[in-house]
Design a protein around this motif. Sequence first.
Motif, short mmCIF file in Angstrom:
data_model
loop_
_atom_site.label_atom_id
_atom_site.label_comp_id
_atom_site.label_asym_id
_atom_site.label_seq_id
_atom_site.Cartn_x
_atom_site.Cartn_y
_atom_site.Cartn_z
N ASN A 44 0.85 -1.19 0.00
CA ASN A 44 0.00 0.00 0.00
C ASN A 44 0.88 1.23 0.00
O ASN A 44 1.92 1.28 0.66
N CYS A 45 0.46 2.25 -0.72
CA CYS A 45 1.19 3.51 -0.85
C CYS A 45 1.07 4.32 0.44
O CYS A 45 -0.01 4.47 1.00
N GLU A 46 2.20 4.84 0.91
CA GLU A 46 2.23 5.68 2.12
C GLU A 46 1.43 6.97 1.93
O GLU A 46 0.87 7.48 2.89
N GLU A 47 1.38 7.47 0.72
CA GLU A 47 0.73 8.76 0.45
C GLU A 47 -0.78 8.62 0.29
O GLU A 47 -1.55 9.29 0.95
N CYS A 48 -1.21 7.75 -0.61
CA CYS A 48 -2.65 7.65 -0.94
C CYS A 48 -3.32 6.43 -0.30
O CYS A 48 -4.54 6.29 -0.36
N ASN A 49 -2.52 5.54 0.28
CA ASN A 49 -2.99 4.32 0.95
C ASN A 49 -3.67 3.33 0.01
O ASN A 49 -4.34 2.41 0.45
N LYS A 50 -3.51 3.50 -1.30
CA LYS A 50 -4.06 2.54 -2.26
C LYS A 50 -3.00 1.51 -2.61
O LYS A 50 -1.80 1.76 -2.49
N SER A 51 -3.45 0.37 -3.07
CA SER A 51 -2.56 -0.72 -3.44
C SER A 51 -1.68 -0.30 -4.63
O SER A 51 -2.14 0.37 -5.56
N ILE A 52 -0.43 -0.72 -4.60
CA ILE A 52 0.50 -0.46 -5.70
C ILE A 52 0.49 -1.70 -6.59
O ILE A 52 1.13 -2.70 -6.28
N ASP A 63 11.34 0.17 4.19
CA ASP A 63 10.13 -0.66 4.30
C ASP A 63 8.83 0.12 4.12
O ASP A 63 7.77 -0.32 4.54
N ARG A 64 8.89 1.29 3.52
CA ARG A 64 7.70 2.07 3.19
C ARG A 64 7.65 2.18 1.67
O ARG A 64 8.68 2.17 1.00
N HIS A 65 6.44 2.28 1.12
CA HIS A 65 6.27 2.21 -0.33
C HIS A 65 5.38 3.33 -0.84
O HIS A 65 4.46 3.78 -0.14
N TRP A 66 5.66 3.77 -2.08
CA TRP A 66 4.89 4.82 -2.74
C TRP A 66 4.69 4.47 -4.21
O TRP A 66 5.55 3.84 -4.83
N HIS A 67 3.55 4.93 -4.78
CA HIS A 67 3.43 4.96 -6.24
C HIS A 67 4.45 6.01 -6.71
O HIS A 67 4.75 6.96 -5.98
N GLU A 68 4.90 5.87 -7.92
CA GLU A 68 5.85 6.84 -8.47
C GLU A 68 5.27 8.26 -8.41
O GLU A 68 5.94 9.21 -8.02
N ALA A 69 3.99 8.41 -8.75
CA ALA A 69 3.34 9.72 -8.76
C ALA A 69 3.10 10.27 -7.35
O ALA A 69 2.86 11.46 -7.19
N CYS A 70 3.16 9.44 -6.34
CA CYS A 70 2.90 9.86 -4.95
C CYS A 70 4.19 10.12 -4.17
O CYS A 70 4.13 10.52 -3.01
N PHE A 71 5.34 9.90 -4.78
CA PHE A 71 6.63 10.06 -4.08
C PHE A 71 7.01 11.53 -4.12
O PHE A 71 7.81 11.98 -4.93
N LEU A 72 6.41 12.31 -3.20
CA LEU A 72 6.50 13.77 -3.22
C LEU A 72 7.02 14.31 -1.90
O LEU A 72 6.80 13.72 -0.84
N CYS A 73 7.63 15.49 -1.96
CA CYS A 73 8.06 16.20 -0.75
C CYS A 73 6.83 16.54 0.09
O CYS A 73 5.83 17.04 -0.43
N ALA A 74 6.90 16.27 1.38
CA ALA A 74 5.78 16.52 2.28
C ALA A 74 5.47 18.01 2.41
O ALA A 74 4.35 18.38 2.75
N LYS A 75 6.42 18.88 2.10
CA LYS A 75 6.21 20.32 2.25
C LYS A 75 5.83 21.00 0.94
O LYS A 75 4.77 21.58 0.82
N CYS A 76 6.69 20.91 -0.07
CA CYS A 76 6.44 21.65 -1.33
C CYS A 76 5.80 20.80 -2.42
O CYS A 76 5.45 21.31 -3.48
#
Length: 117
Positions: A44-52, A63-76
């Motif tokens: 599951n994606c850390e950002e959107c919580n949907k299955s990858i 041990d944390r995972h993101w979709h490529e499109a969700c791998f974003l800076c938390a601030k900007c």
Amino acid sequence: MSKDWHSSHFCCWECDESLTGQRYVLRDDHPYCIKCYEGRFANNCEECNKSIGIESKDLSYKDRHWHEACFLCAKCRVSLVDKQFGSKLDKIYCGNCYDAQFASRCDGCGDIFKAGE
């Protein structure tokens, strides 16, 4: 005794549906239909919580995972794909945002200490 791999008996290891002419994923020498594979093994994606799913690129860090499109800076919110980033308090930041928020500063001038200084 191993399963019979003749085309008429080539089935998903999980649901036993025929995989003949279907897309499948081989995991630990066992074939899985796409639905079963994603349901059992996808992160599951850390950002959107949907299955990858298998169609998405799975980016991971500690041990944390993101979709490529969700791998974003938390601030900007800039993409961190193929860029240096920092992590603090379970969030990821681009280099500039990380330095602005967490880097040590000179007591005299207030500038950020960079590596090697």
